[in-house]
Design a protein around this motif. Structure first.
Motif, short mmCIF file in Angstrom:
data_model
loop_
_atom_site.label_atom_id
_atom_site.label_comp_id
_atom_site.label_asym_id
_atom_site.label_seq_id
_atom_site.Cartn_x
_atom_site.Cartn_y
_atom_site.Cartn_z
N VAL A 204 -2.39 -18.20 -0.38
CA VAL A 204 -2.30 -17.15 -1.41
C VAL A 204 -0.82 -16.81 -1.56
CG1 VAL A 204 -2.88 -14.75 -1.99
CG2 VAL A 204 -4.58 -16.21 -0.85
N SER A 205 -0.34 -16.75 -2.81
CA SER A 205 1.08 -16.44 -3.03
C SER A 205 1.28 -14.93 -3.04
CB SER A 205 1.54 -17.04 -4.36
OG SER A 205 1.05 -16.23 -5.44
N VAL A 206 2.52 -14.51 -2.92
CA VAL A 206 2.84 -13.07 -2.96
C VAL A 206 2.36 -12.48 -4.29
CG1 VAL A 206 4.68 -11.36 -2.87
CG2 VAL A 206 4.84 -13.42 -1.46
N LEU A 207 2.65 -13.17 -5.37
CA LEU A 207 2.26 -12.65 -6.69
C LEU A 207 0.74 -12.61 -6.84
CD1 LEU A 207 3.63 -11.56 -9.18
CD2 LEU A 207 3.73 -13.89 -10.12
N GLU A 208 0.05 -13.60 -6.33
CA GLU A 208 -1.43 -13.60 -6.38
C GLU A 208 -1.97 -12.43 -5.58
OE1 GLU A 208 -2.01 -17.52 -4.74
OE2 GLU A 208 -2.66 -18.35 -6.68
N LEU A 209 -1.32 -12.14 -4.45
CA LEU A 209 -1.79 -11.03 -3.61
C LEU A 209 -1.58 -9.70 -4.33
CD1 LEU A 209 -2.69 -11.25 -0.41
CD2 LEU A 209 -0.75 -9.73 -0.15
N VAL A 210 -0.41 -9.56 -4.95
CA VAL A 210 -0.12 -8.32 -5.70
C VAL A 210 -1.12 -8.14 -6.83
CG1 VAL A 210 1.57 -7.24 -7.25
CG2 VAL A 210 2.33 -8.26 -5.08
N ASN A 211 -1.37 -9.21 -7.57
CA ASN A 211 -2.32 -9.14 -8.69
C ASN A 211 -3.73 -8.81 -8.19
OD1 ASN A 211 -0.24 -9.76 -10.46
ND2 ASN A 211 -0.71 -11.97 -10.49
N ALA A 212 -4.11 -9.40 -7.06
CA ALA A 212 -5.45 -9.12 -6.51
C ALA A 212 -5.55 -7.67 -6.06
CB ALA A 212 -5.73 -10.06 -5.34
N PHE A 213 -4.46 -7.17 -5.48
CA PHE A 213 -4.45 -5.77 -5.01
C PHE A 213 -4.63 -4.82 -6.21
CE2 PHE A 213 -3.60 -2.38 -2.11
CZ PHE A 213 -2.94 -1.41 -2.85
N GLU A 214 -3.90 -5.10 -7.28
CA GLU A 214 -4.01 -4.24 -8.48
C GLU A 214 -5.44 -4.29 -9.04
OE1 GLU A 214 -0.93 -6.06 -10.91
OE2 GLU A 214 0.32 -4.27 -10.66
N LYS A 215 -5.99 -5.49 -9.10
CA LYS A 215 -7.31 -5.67 -9.73
C LYS A 215 -8.41 -5.00 -8.91
CE LYS A 215 -10.00 -9.39 -11.97
NZ LYS A 215 -11.17 -9.74 -11.12
N VAL A 216 -8.45 -5.28 -7.61
CA VAL A 216 -9.57 -4.77 -6.80
C VAL A 216 -9.49 -3.24 -6.64
CG1 VAL A 216 -8.53 -5.02 -4.49
CG2 VAL A 216 -11.00 -5.26 -4.75
N ASN A 217 -8.30 -2.69 -6.71
CA ASN A 217 -8.15 -1.24 -6.51
C ASN A 217 -7.90 -0.49 -7.82
OD1 ASN A 217 -8.45 -1.24 -3.60
ND2 ASN A 217 -6.48 -2.36 -3.57
N THR B 259 0.83 -1.21 0.00
CA THR B 259 0.00 0.00 0.00
C THR B 259 0.87 1.26 0.00
OG1 THR B 259 -0.20 -0.05 2.43
CG2 THR B 259 -1.94 -1.15 1.16
N GLN B 260 2.03 1.21 0.67
CA GLN B 260 2.90 2.40 0.68
C GLN B 260 3.56 2.60 -0.69
OE1 GLN B 260 5.68 2.72 3.96
NE2 GLN B 260 4.07 2.42 5.51
N THR B 261 3.77 1.51 -1.41
CA THR B 261 4.29 1.64 -2.79
C THR B 261 3.21 2.25 -3.68
OG1 THR B 261 5.72 -0.28 -2.45
CG2 THR B 261 5.30 0.38 -4.74
N ALA B 262 1.98 1.75 -3.49
CA ALA B 262 0.87 2.25 -4.32
C ALA B 262 0.60 3.73 -4.09
CB ALA B 262 -0.39 1.43 -4.03
N ILE B 263 0.80 4.18 -2.84
CA ILE B 263 0.48 5.60 -2.53
C ILE B 263 1.68 6.50 -2.89
CG2 ILE B 263 1.34 5.81 -0.15
CD1 ILE B 263 -2.21 6.82 -0.94
N GLY B 264 2.85 5.87 -3.18
CA GLY B 264 4.01 6.65 -3.58
C GLY B 264 5.03 6.88 -2.48
N LYS B 265 4.78 6.30 -1.30
CA LYS B 265 5.75 6.47 -0.20
C LYS B 265 7.00 5.60 -0.44
CE LYS B 265 4.67 6.73 4.24
NZ LYS B 265 3.97 6.47 5.53
N ARG B 266 6.84 4.51 -1.15
CA ARG B 266 7.95 3.60 -1.48
C ARG B 266 8.07 3.56 -3.00
NH1 ARG B 266 10.03 3.97 3.22
NH2 ARG B 266 8.39 3.84 4.80
N GLU B 267 9.28 3.41 -3.48
CA GLU B 267 9.54 3.44 -4.91
C GLU B 267 9.05 2.17 -5.60
OE1 GLU B 267 10.74 5.91 -6.69
OE2 GLU B 267 10.49 4.66 -8.48
N CYS B 268 9.39 1.03 -4.99
CA CYS B 268 9.14 -0.23 -5.70
C CYS B 268 9.05 -1.37 -4.69
CB CYS B 268 10.30 -0.48 -6.68
SG CYS B 268 10.21 -2.05 -7.54
N LEU B 269 8.11 -2.26 -4.87
CA LEU B 269 8.00 -3.45 -4.02
C LEU B 269 8.98 -4.49 -4.52
CD1 LEU B 269 6.49 -5.37 -1.92
CD2 LEU B 269 5.14 -6.11 -3.90
N SER B 270 9.78 -5.05 -3.63
CA SER B 270 10.63 -6.20 -3.99
C SER B 270 9.91 -7.46 -3.55
CB SER B 270 11.98 -6.13 -3.26
OG SER B 270 12.71 -5.01 -3.71
#
Ligand code: WQD
Length: 341
Positions: free
Chosen positions: A273-286, A208-219
């Motif tokens: 739920v895998s990390v990648l599945e969670l990231v994809n779900a976050f992108e999709k729902v938001n 969420t901090q990456t999405a809001i711009g507080k962090r540059e990139c999620l590793s």
């Protein structure tokens, strides 16, 4: 007459959500916290959500035995839920003495007074006690593995402290250990949520901090694990579902429904739920794109762990209800609330 529950560490992420659910279930709550790992944001949010301005808040350190004794002298406590502890896995590896002193002494002080008062104790434990499980899903009978961090070791040791105190008091003190899997999300009101200090250790606040711009990139730490998409699998449980499990557990304790004097429950969804599945779900729902990259594995991570929650479903009458999509929306709503959006 309402029963009173002491919530140690009650101003924090999980403690504040549990306080809301306890109050809304008709319990009186005393919140005690030393604010070493949070500010008053969530406690203020709890008062707004519940409409209760009169929730007792005691600023104290549970490592201070005299302060713990005063707390139990000032309030008639029927049960205590113990959250007050440090919880950063990586930090615990770097500073083991800090973790052992704080996490063990604080709980020993609670147990010391609880056994004098005959007060029931609910301990905030963690799936980390299972280490890298031989098989998944894990049940409460799955073996605890040697801890992979001092943080995890304190969880195992505190479970044993509780078990031994229950045995020594011949059940005068009843104990429940709730083994959480991965708590994520925020209250639907967006008035309380996770407020990590500094760079988040955990996945969802970093997202969420990456999405809001507080962090540059999620590793994403590792995509070469023996899992369907190569990223680690976890059992991500919504924080409100997790909080409700505490109400069911307290009710079981205080209504005399326990079958053993010491009981353990896995609190999870049963859904990997895998990390990648969670990231994809976050992108999709938001409806957004997240900036992420694959990075080397993080030391100490297990490849896959998720719960068999059957015992909690059957004995507590509790089950996780919110979908991971709803939870990820609540996490994003909370991050936007923090940013004043
Ligand atoms: C989850 C997955 C990471 C951050 C720990 C404790 C547990 C509980 C929750 C304390 C892993 C990956 C993470 C990032 C990533 N209690 N990840 N990039 O380690 O499963 O559990 O925290 O709060 O007791 O053990 O949770 O959220 O740190 O990691 O790829 O920036 O996300 O590698 O696979 P974890 P986590």
């Amino acid at each position: 007459m309402s029963k009173t529950v002491l919530v140690s560490g009650g101003a924090g992420f999980i403690g504040s959500h549990v306080t809301v659910e306890l109050i809304q279930a008709g319990y009186e709550v005393v919140v005690a916290d030393n604010f070493s790992n949070c500010d008053t944001t969530c406690f203020e949010g709890v008062k707004k959500i519940t409409g209760r301005e009169d929730i007792p808040l005691v600023r104290m350190d549970f490592c201070d035995e005299a302060a713990v004794r005063k707390l139990f002298a000032d309030y008639a406590i029927d049960a205590v839920i113990h959250f007050a502890a440090y919880k950063a896995v990586g930090e615990s590896v770097a500073e083991p003495v800090k973790y052992y002193k704080n996490n063990l002494q604080s709980f020993l002080n609670v147990l010391d007074v609880a056994q004098e008062k005959g007060c029931n104790v609910l301990f905030s434990s963690s799936a980390t006690v299972y280490g890298e499980p031989d098989t998944v899903p894990v049940t409460e009978q799955s073996p605890r593995k040697p801890a992979t961090s001092p943080y995890g070791n304190t969880k195992q040791m505190c479970e044993d402290f509780l078990r031994d105190t229950v045995l020594a008091t011949k059940g005068l003190v009843k104990g429940i250990a709730l083994r959480y899997f991965n708590p994520i999300g925020a209250h639907p009101s967006a008035l309380i949520g996770e407020l990590p200090r500094g760079v988040p250790n955990n996945l969802v606040p970093f997202i969420t901090q990456t999405a809001i711009g507080k962090r540059e990139c999620l590793s994403i730490f590792g995509n070469d694990y023996p899992t369907p998409d190569g990223t680690c699998q976890r059992d991500y449980i919504d924080i409100v579902d997790l909080a409700r499990a505490h109400v069911f557990a307290v009710r079981r304790m205080l209504d005399g429904k326990m079958e053993q004097d010491y009981e353990i429950f896995n609190v999870g969804t049963g859904r990997p739920v895998s990390v990648l599945e969670l990231v994809n779900a976050f992108e999709k729902v938001n409806g957004l794109k997240l900036n992420y990259k694959f990075a080397p594995r993080r030391a100490g991570d297990v490849s896959a762990i998720w719960a068999d929650p059957t015992l909690a479903n059957e004995k507590l009458g509790w089950r996780a209800e919110r979908s991971v999509e709803e939870t990820l929306k609540s996490a994003w709503d909370w991050e936007k609330h923090l940013a004043g959006k």
